[in-house]
Scaffold this motif. Structure first.
Motif, PDB file in Angstrom:
ATOM      1  N   HIS A  65       0.825  -1.220   0.000  1.00 17.40           N
ATOM      2  CA  HIS A  65       0.000   0.000   0.000  1.00 17.40           C
ATOM      3  C   HIS A  65       0.857   1.269   0.000  1.00 17.40           C
ATOM      4  CE1 HIS A  65      -3.610  -2.396   0.412  1.00 17.40           C
ATOM      5  NE2 HIS A  65      -3.107  -2.979   1.475  1.00 17.40           N
ATOM      6  N   ASN A  66       1.793   1.309  -0.960  1.00 17.43           N
ATOM      7  CA  ASN A  66       2.646   2.489  -1.148  1.00 17.43           C
ATOM      8  C   ASN A  66       3.368   2.932   0.120  1.00 17.43           C
ATOM      9  OD1 ASN A  66       2.070   2.796  -3.931  1.00 17.43           O
ATOM     10  ND2 ASN A  66       0.072   3.634  -3.383  1.00 17.43           N
ATOM     11  N   GLY A  67       3.903   1.966   0.859  1.00 15.58           N
ATOM     12  CA  GLY A  67       4.692   2.273   2.044  1.00 15.58           C
ATOM     13  C   GLY A  67       3.936   2.221   3.357  1.00 15.58           C
ATOM     14  N   ALA A  68       2.626   2.005   3.318  1.00 10.82           N
ATOM     15  CA  ALA A  68       1.844   1.919   4.557  1.00 10.82           C
ATOM     16  C   ALA A  68       2.097   0.607   5.294  1.00 10.82           C
ATOM     17  CB  ALA A  68       0.346   2.064   4.263  1.00 10.82           C
ATOM     18  N   THR A  69       2.655  -0.374   4.597  1.00  8.52           N
ATOM     19  CA  THR A  69       3.003  -1.659   5.195  1.00  8.52           C
ATOM     20  C   THR A  69       4.431  -1.992   4.824  1.00  8.52           C
ATOM     21  OG1 THR A  69       0.716  -2.403   4.964  1.00  8.52           O
ATOM     22  CG2 THR A  69       2.372  -4.100   5.365  1.00  8.52           C
ATOM     23  N   ILE A  70       5.216  -2.389   5.819  1.00  6.83           N
ATOM     24  CA  ILE A  70       6.639  -2.662   5.604  1.00  6.83           C
ATOM     25  C   ILE A  70       6.924  -4.121   5.938  1.00  6.83           C
ATOM     26  CG2 ILE A  70       8.965  -2.049   6.376  1.00  6.83           C
ATOM     27  CD1 ILE A  70       8.032   0.675   6.025  1.00  6.83           C
ATOM     28  N   VAL A  71       7.675  -4.782   5.069  1.00  5.01           N
ATOM     29  CA  VAL A  71       8.164  -6.125   5.349  1.00  5.01           C
ATOM     30  C   VAL A  71       9.421  -5.976   6.200  1.00  5.01           C
ATOM     31  CG1 VAL A  71       9.162  -8.236   4.385  1.00  5.01           C
ATOM     32  CG2 VAL A  71       7.242  -7.110   3.215  1.00  5.01           C
ATOM     33  N   THR A  72       9.399  -6.559   7.391  1.00  9.44           N
ATOM     34  CA  THR A  72      10.550  -6.508   8.293  1.00  9.44           C
ATOM     35  C   THR A  72      11.106  -7.922   8.459  1.00  9.44           C
ATOM     36  OG1 THR A  72       9.575  -4.660   9.484  1.00  9.44           O
ATOM     37  CG2 THR A  72      11.337  -5.853  10.588  1.00  9.44           C
ATOM     38  N   LEU A  73      12.358  -8.112   8.042  1.00  6.85           N
ATOM     39  CA  LEU A  73      12.996  -9.415   8.211  1.00  6.85           C
ATOM     40  C   LEU A  73      13.400  -9.607   9.665  1.00  6.85           C
ATOM     41  CD1 LEU A  73      15.299  -9.584   5.070  1.00  6.85           C
ATOM     42  CD2 LEU A  73      12.941 -10.401   5.320  1.00  6.85           C
ATOM     43  N   ILE A  74      13.126 -10.774  10.198  1.00  7.26           N
ATOM     44  CA  ILE A  74      13.507 -11.128  11.558  1.00  7.26           C
ATOM     45  C   ILE A  74      14.880 -11.785  11.544  1.00  7.26           C
ATOM     46  CG2 ILE A  74      12.907 -12.570  13.563  1.00  7.26           C
ATOM     47  CD1 ILE A  74       9.936 -12.241  12.588  1.00  7.26           C
TER      48      ILE A  74
END
Length: 79
Positions: A65-74
């Motif tokens: 959503h154009n930066g509203a959600t970020i994938v964060t690697l654990i």
């Protein structure tokens, strides 16, 4: 000798804004990237579901959503 990574990489989706009004904000999903790049993801929402994607970039494209959600690697990627 294979150059493909062998370890699974865990991640979560962190949503700062709920564009659709469905999933809420914060950590809304978690998943794993398999050594071949395939992704399995499970939503932490009221109506949970599990989805499979060809690549983590597909997850970002569909759910970012154009930066509203970020994938964060654990875990660190070993590729």
């Amino acid at each position: 000798m294979s150059t493909q990574p062998t370890a699974l990489v865990r991640f979560h989706l962190h949503r700062t804004e709920d564009i659709t009004g469905v999933s809420g904000t914060g950590i809304v999903a978690g998943g794993v990237i398999f050594p071949d790049g395939t992704v399995a993801m499970r939503w932490n929402t009221g109506t949970s579901s599990t989805a499979i994607y060809d690549a983590i970039d597909d997850v970002t494209e569909i759910h970012g959503h154009n930066g509203a959600t970020i994938v964060t690697l654990i875990d660190d990627r070993q590729d």
